[in-house]
Design a protein around this motif. Structure first.
Motif, mmCIF file in Angstrom:
data_model
loop_
_atom_site.group_PDB
_atom_site.id
_atom_site.type_symbol
_atom_site.label_atom_id
_atom_site.label_comp_id
_atom_site.label_asym_id
_atom_site.label_seq_id
_atom_site.Cartn_x
_atom_site.Cartn_y
_atom_site.Cartn_z
ATOM 1 N N PRO A 133 -16.106 -15.201 -18.804
ATOM 2 C CA PRO A 133 -15.910 -15.466 -17.368
ATOM 3 C C PRO A 133 -15.650 -14.200 -16.556
ATOM 4 O O PRO A 133 -16.014 -14.122 -15.387
ATOM 5 N N GLY A 134 -15.036 -13.188 -17.186
ATOM 6 C CA GLY A 134 -14.726 -11.956 -16.474
ATOM 7 C C GLY A 134 -15.951 -11.263 -15.931
ATOM 8 O O GLY A 134 -15.886 -10.553 -14.921
ATOM 9 N N MET A 135 -17.115 -11.451 -16.585
ATOM 10 C CA MET A 135 -18.352 -10.828 -16.114
ATOM 11 C C MET A 135 -18.816 -11.429 -14.792
ATOM 12 O O MET A 135 -19.553 -10.807 -14.035
ATOM 13 N N TYR A 136 -18.362 -12.660 -14.515
ATOM 14 C CA TYR A 136 -18.855 -13.378 -13.344
ATOM 15 C C TYR A 136 -17.825 -13.472 -12.216
ATOM 16 O O TYR A 136 -18.181 -13.459 -11.040
ATOM 17 N N ILE A 137 -16.545 -13.572 -12.578
ATOM 18 C CA ILE A 137 -15.517 -13.757 -11.535
ATOM 19 C C ILE A 137 -14.377 -12.746 -11.648
ATOM 20 O O ILE A 137 -13.322 -12.931 -11.040
ATOM 21 N N GLY A 138 -14.563 -11.665 -12.427
ATOM 22 C CA GLY A 138 -13.487 -10.690 -12.581
ATOM 23 C C GLY A 138 -12.401 -11.233 -13.483
ATOM 24 O O GLY A 138 -12.664 -11.923 -14.456
ATOM 25 N N LYS A 139 -11.144 -10.965 -13.129
ATOM 26 C CA LYS A 139 -10.051 -11.412 -13.994
ATOM 27 C C LYS A 139 -9.729 -12.887 -13.738
ATOM 28 O O LYS A 139 -10.054 -13.436 -12.672
ATOM 29 N N LEU A 140 -9.111 -13.518 -14.708
ATOM 30 C CA LEU A 140 -8.781 -14.940 -14.584
ATOM 31 C C LEU A 140 -7.513 -15.123 -13.756
ATOM 32 O O LEU A 140 -7.564 -15.534 -12.626
ATOM 33 N N GLY A 141 -6.366 -14.784 -14.323
ATOM 34 C CA GLY A 141 -5.116 -14.849 -13.571
ATOM 35 C C GLY A 141 -4.652 -16.265 -13.300
ATOM 36 O O GLY A 141 -5.335 -17.255 -13.599
ATOM 37 N N ASP A 142 -3.446 -16.364 -12.712
ATOM 38 C CA ASP A 142 -2.857 -17.672 -12.424
ATOM 39 C C ASP A 142 -2.735 -17.935 -10.925
ATOM 40 O O ASP A 142 -2.110 -18.904 -10.512
ATOM 41 N N GLY A 143 -3.307 -17.047 -10.113
ATOM 42 C CA GLY A 143 -3.232 -17.227 -8.668
ATOM 43 C C GLY A 143 -2.213 -16.331 -7.994
ATOM 44 O O GLY A 143 -2.064 -16.361 -6.773
ATOM 45 N N SER A 144 -1.494 -15.510 -8.786
ATOM 46 C CA SER A 144 -0.477 -14.632 -8.200
ATOM 47 C C SER A 144 -1.081 -13.366 -7.627
ATOM 48 O O SER A 144 -0.396 -12.582 -6.980
ATOM 49 N N SER A 145 -2.389 -13.146 -7.856
ATOM 50 C CA SER A 145 -3.080 -11.982 -7.303
ATOM 51 C C SER A 145 -4.258 -12.460 -6.453
ATOM 52 O O SER A 145 -4.930 -13.429 -6.798
ATOM 53 N N ALA A 146 -4.512 -11.733 -5.354
ATOM 54 C CA ALA A 146 -5.570 -12.159 -4.426
ATOM 55 C C ALA A 146 -6.960 -12.097 -5.040
ATOM 56 O O ALA A 146 -7.885 -12.751 -4.556
ATOM 57 N N ASP A 147 -7.130 -11.300 -6.117
ATOM 58 C CA ASP A 147 -8.450 -11.222 -6.748
ATOM 59 C C ASP A 147 -8.536 -12.050 -8.024
ATOM 60 O O ASP A 147 -9.442 -11.867 -8.833
ATOM 61 N N ASP A 148 -7.600 -12.979 -8.216
ATOM 62 C CA ASP A 148 -7.667 -13.878 -9.369
ATOM 63 C C ASP A 148 -8.852 -14.832 -9.237
ATOM 64 O O ASP A 148 -9.313 -15.128 -8.135
ATOM 65 N N GLY A 149 -9.301 -15.317 -10.390
ATOM 66 C CA GLY A 149 -10.523 -16.112 -10.454
ATOM 67 C C GLY A 149 -10.556 -17.347 -9.585
ATOM 68 O O GLY A 149 -11.608 -17.695 -9.039
ATOM 69 N N ILE A 150 -9.428 -18.025 -9.413
ATOM 70 C CA ILE A 150 -9.454 -19.277 -8.627
ATOM 71 C C ILE A 150 -9.824 -19.003 -7.172
ATOM 72 O O ILE A 150 -10.444 -19.846 -6.517
ATOM 73 N N TYR A 151 -9.469 -17.815 -6.653
ATOM 74 C CA TYR A 151 -9.863 -17.468 -5.281
ATOM 75 C C TYR A 151 -11.328 -17.060 -5.230
ATOM 76 O O TYR A 151 -11.999 -17.278 -4.211
ATOM 77 N N VAL A 152 -11.817 -16.468 -6.312
ATOM 78 C CA VAL A 152 -13.235 -16.086 -6.380
ATOM 79 C C VAL A 152 -14.098 -17.350 -6.410
ATOM 80 O O VAL A 152 -15.151 -17.409 -5.771
ATOM 81 N N LEU A 153 -13.666 -18.383 -7.148
ATOM 82 C CA LEU A 153 -14.405 -19.649 -7.174
ATOM 83 C C LEU A 153 -14.522 -20.223 -5.759
ATOM 84 O O LEU A 153 -15.602 -20.645 -5.326
ATOM 85 N N LEU A 154 -13.401 -20.245 -5.049
ATOM 86 C CA LEU A 154 -13.412 -20.757 -3.679
ATOM 87 C C LEU A 154 -14.332 -19.910 -2.803
ATOM 88 O O LEU A 154 -15.125 -20.434 -2.013
ATOM 89 N N LYS A 155 -14.246 -18.599 -2.971
ATOM 90 C CA LYS A 155 -15.053 -17.677 -2.171
ATOM 91 C C LYS A 155 -16.550 -17.904 -2.402
ATOM 92 O O LYS A 155 -17.340 -17.910 -1.458
ATOM 93 N N GLU A 156 -16.935 -18.107 -3.666
ATOM 94 C CA GLU A 156 -18.353 -18.305 -3.975
ATOM 95 C C GLU A 156 -18.905 -19.525 -3.253
ATOM 96 O O GLU A 156 -20.050 -19.524 -2.784
ATOM 97 N N VAL A 157 -18.099 -20.573 -3.141
ATOM 98 C CA VAL A 157 -18.555 -21.789 -2.454
ATOM 99 C C VAL A 157 -18.584 -21.571 -0.944
ATOM 100 O O VAL A 157 -19.567 -21.909 -0.270
ATOM 101 N N VAL A 158 -17.508 -20.982 -0.401
ATOM 102 C CA VAL A 158 -17.447 -20.762 1.051
ATOM 103 C C VAL A 158 -18.500 -19.754 1.497
ATOM 104 O O VAL A 158 -19.057 -19.872 2.595
ATOM 105 N N ASP A 159 -18.797 -18.755 0.652
ATOM 106 C CA ASP A 159 -19.830 -17.768 0.995
ATOM 107 C C ASP A 159 -21.143 -18.436 1.379
ATOM 108 O O ASP A 159 -21.840 -17.999 2.305
ATOM 109 N N ASN A 160 -21.500 -19.487 0.657
ATOM 110 C CA ASN A 160 -22.745 -20.201 0.960
ATOM 111 C C ASN A 160 -22.680 -20.834 2.355
ATOM 112 O O ASN A 160 -23.676 -20.863 3.087
ATOM 113 N N CYS A 161 -21.487 -21.329 2.712
ATOM 114 C CA CYS A 161 -21.319 -21.912 4.051
ATOM 115 C C CYS A 161 -21.446 -20.835 5.123
ATOM 116 O O CYS A 161 -22.054 -21.059 6.183
ATOM 117 N N ILE A 162 -20.873 -19.662 4.829
ATOM 118 C CA ILE A 162 -20.915 -18.561 5.789
ATOM 119 C C ILE A 162 -22.357 -18.083 5.979
ATOM 120 O O ILE A 162 -22.788 -17.763 7.093
#
Length: 629
Positions: A27-56
């Motif tokens: 997963p790190g190759m696609y969304i960077g680090k995994l993390g638990d959400g305590s960092s702004a570049d953790d994977g759960i924010y990248v997942l959200l970003k990938e979806v919103v990017d399409n809307c943008i």
């Protein structure tokens, strides 16, 4: 049984993973680090970003003026009002690699995602994923689990507006103990709106919209009364910049490409920094030192390019050199823009030009005052670094170049790089023995650091510990060459530990505030209690967790109270700095004034702090008094 021949290498040795398996395995190759959400570049924010990017991207092409986002518990829902995915391709678009509209440059001239991976990665890394396309009075729904199609519905009539709705739940087997922090989401949605003036994002009932783009962004990121001159805001086709200087140390940049927040900069940011220096030197007709020109700057830059090339799938650093076919390089385009527009602005606004000149000359005086002690301190640091007992380094670093066929994996390692700042030999010993030597380093303090509030940067060089720390982090000349992505303050949870924590945060906020503002500084949370019986051990981080553990285990379990990090064995410590690490990010809200904050908590004899303590003091009465004895 005969030993297996380790040198067997045949057709059976070669494995080909399908897209779902590969994303879940790496997963790190696609969304960077995994993390638990305590960092702004953790994977759960990248997942959200990938979806919103399409809307943008739909909005950028002129379709859909608002986006609705809802996060309830761990379920994320995103609805745009663009054209909607063509109904016959709903399944393919979210489940077939290299499928999408963005290969047709006419459909998506300057979009963020060009490789057709984004939503597929979200699909593969979600325990549940649902996509609904609304198009011309009809809708089509498909549901997935971990990338596998579980149900495809027939086309139906609908009264819904055109657009696309995506709902997903990040897989807890991959994103362990994750949680979305409102502050990071708030920043993420504001950035989208600053870069797309007029776009409205509705998130859990809160409305985000910006009229003035990067001007609004810099107004949010700076304090007006600390800025040396009003924010300079310049725009043209495919480029927008906002610039000011304030009173803090360091340089602070917010850079974007096609609406993507490039946290690690790239060629566009390098072009801005070089072009800005050249323009200032030309305007004042003086060969100012580059560090004096950029010192205390706060700037934002956004460019839109065709087919950008990013250095990783997470798109945090631009590697593209060409803006348009047969056109100028990104650097030259930005330099030419600043050379004309910024130069014109300074000529038309002499008060701003004078204030900027005074700021540059102040930086020059301070640099020259530091020159002598800086040279001696750096020589001492260089000698110390040869045998630096304070630093136990790791193999990968945040400023490593990611090149070659393994660059995505290297990028994932870079994002994981962490330095633990500890106090005392026992604590640093436990972390050193249990750390991941590839990505985790340890820096050991000797006692309490100096309270540096109100002092000049001279103290960073005069104080050996501070000087060695800035060299370990590689931040003397700015944070773009930072060696570790995560700077973690790891102190005991007692009064002394809290005091050391405050002193270190004061050091960073006073001299390197851009590290805090860009989300690199954290507090390590370690358990206060261990509750166990013969069958199970539970580590608890507060009284509530302890009570739940006691209720769960029952029958009077053994309870241990950890007084300090040194009491936790290396074997146990490994559990708290591995996959289940708990980090508390050090964050600054936009309305916070750093100097006022430090004055309140770290200043000498602050009356307001004294009044607060007196007003909130709780006196614990003697037990005998309460009992009336």
């Amino acid at each position: 049984m005969a030993d297996k021949n380790l040198f067997d290498y045949n057709e059976d040795s070669i494995k080909s993973l399908d897209w779902k398996e590969h994303i879940r395995l790496r997963p790190g190759m696609y969304i960077g680090k995994l993390g638990d959400g305590s960092s702004a570049d953790d994977g759960i924010y990248v997942l959200l970003k990938e979806v919103v990017d399409n809307c943008i991207d739909e909005h950028t092409m002129g379709f859909g003026k608002h986006v609705d986002v809802e996060i309830k518990d761990k379920t994320v829902s995103v609805r745009d009002y663009g054209r909607g995915i063509p109904l016959g391709k709903v399944v393919d678009v979210v489940s077939k690699i290299n499928t999408g509209a963005k290969y047709d440059s006419k459909a998506f001239q300057k979009s963020v995602g060009l490789n057709g991976v984004g939503t597929k990665a979200v699909n593969a890394l979600s325990s549940y994923f649902k996509v609904t396309a609304f198009r011309e009075g009809k809708q089509k729904i498909a549901e997935f689990e971990k990338g596998f199609l579980t149900k495809e519905y027939k086309e139906e009539k609908t009264t819904e507006q055109n657009g696309t709705a995506v709902e997903f739940i990040p897989d807890e087997k991959i994103f362990k103990n994750y949680h979305y922090l409102p502050e990071f989401l708030d920043n993420q949605f504001w950035n989208y709106c600053f870069l797309n003036a007029g776009l409205v994002i509705n998130y859990n009932g809160k409305r985000y919209v910006s009229k003035n783009g990067l001007l609004d962004l810099l107004q949010r990121k700076t304090n007006e009364d600390e800025n040396r001159y009003p924010i300079i805001h310049l725009k043209a086709e495919d480029i927008e910049v906002a610039i000011t200087h304030n009173n803090q140390y360091g340089e602070e940049y917010y850079s974007f490409v096609n609406g993507q927040f490039t946290t690690q900069g790239g060629t566009h940011l390098a072009g801005f920094r070089e072009g800005y220096i050249k323009t200032i030197r030309d305007f004042y007709k003086k060969d100012y030192d580059a560090s004096d020109i950029r010192g205390s700057i706060c700037a934002a830059i956004s460019v839109r390019v065709q087919e950008p090339v990013f250095e990783s799938q997470t798109k945090t650093k631009l590697g593209s050199q060409i803006m348009f076919e047969n056109g100028p390089s990104v650097k030259n385009f930005i330099s030419d823009f600043l050379g004309k527009e910024l130069n014109n602005y300074l000529h038309k606004n002499p008060e701003t030009a004078e204030a900027l000149k005074k700021r540059i000359e102040q930086n020059e005086r301070e640099r020259k005052e530091l020159a002598g002690i800086k040279k001696l301190a750096n020589e001492r640091a260089k000698k110390a670094n040869l045998h630096n007992k304070k630093l136990r380094d790791c193999r990968f670093h945040f400023n490593d170049a990611a090149e070659g066929k393994n660059k995505n994996e290297i990028n994932a390692k870079r994002l994981e790089t962490t330095i633990f700042i500890t106090e005392g030999d026992s604590a640093s010993g436990s972390i050193t023995k249990s750390r991941n030597v590839e990505t985790q380093a340890v820096f050991s303090l000797r006692g309490k650091p100096l309270n540096c509030f109100g002092l000049t940067k001279k103290v960073v060089y005069e104080n050996e510990e501070f000087n060695l720390l800035q060299h370990a982090l590689n931040i003397e000349e700015g944070f773009e060459d930072l060696r570790y992505n995560n700077i973690v303050i790891a102190t005991d949870a007692d009064v002394d530990g809290m005091h050391i924590r405050l002193l270190l945060m004061t050091f960073f906020l006073q001299f390197f505030p851009d590290l805090v503002k860009n989300g690199h500084v954290y507090i390590l949370e370690t358990p206060l209690f261990r509750v166990r019986n013969k069958q199970e051990t539970i580590y608890c981080y507060d009284e509530n967790e302890k009570q739940k553990a006691i209720n769960k285990l029952g029958n009077k379990p053994e309870i241990t109270r950890f007084k300090g990090l040194g009491e936790i064995s290396p074997e146990e410590f490994g559990k708290f700095i591995g996959d289940d690490i708990r980090l508390q990010p050090v964050m600054l809200l936009p309305e916070v004034h750093i100097q006022q904050l430090l004055e309140y908590y770290m200043g000498k004899n602050s009356p307001s702090r004294q009044d607060f303590i007196i007003d909130n003091l709780k006196v614990e009465l003697d037990l005998a008094e309460v009992s009336g004895i």
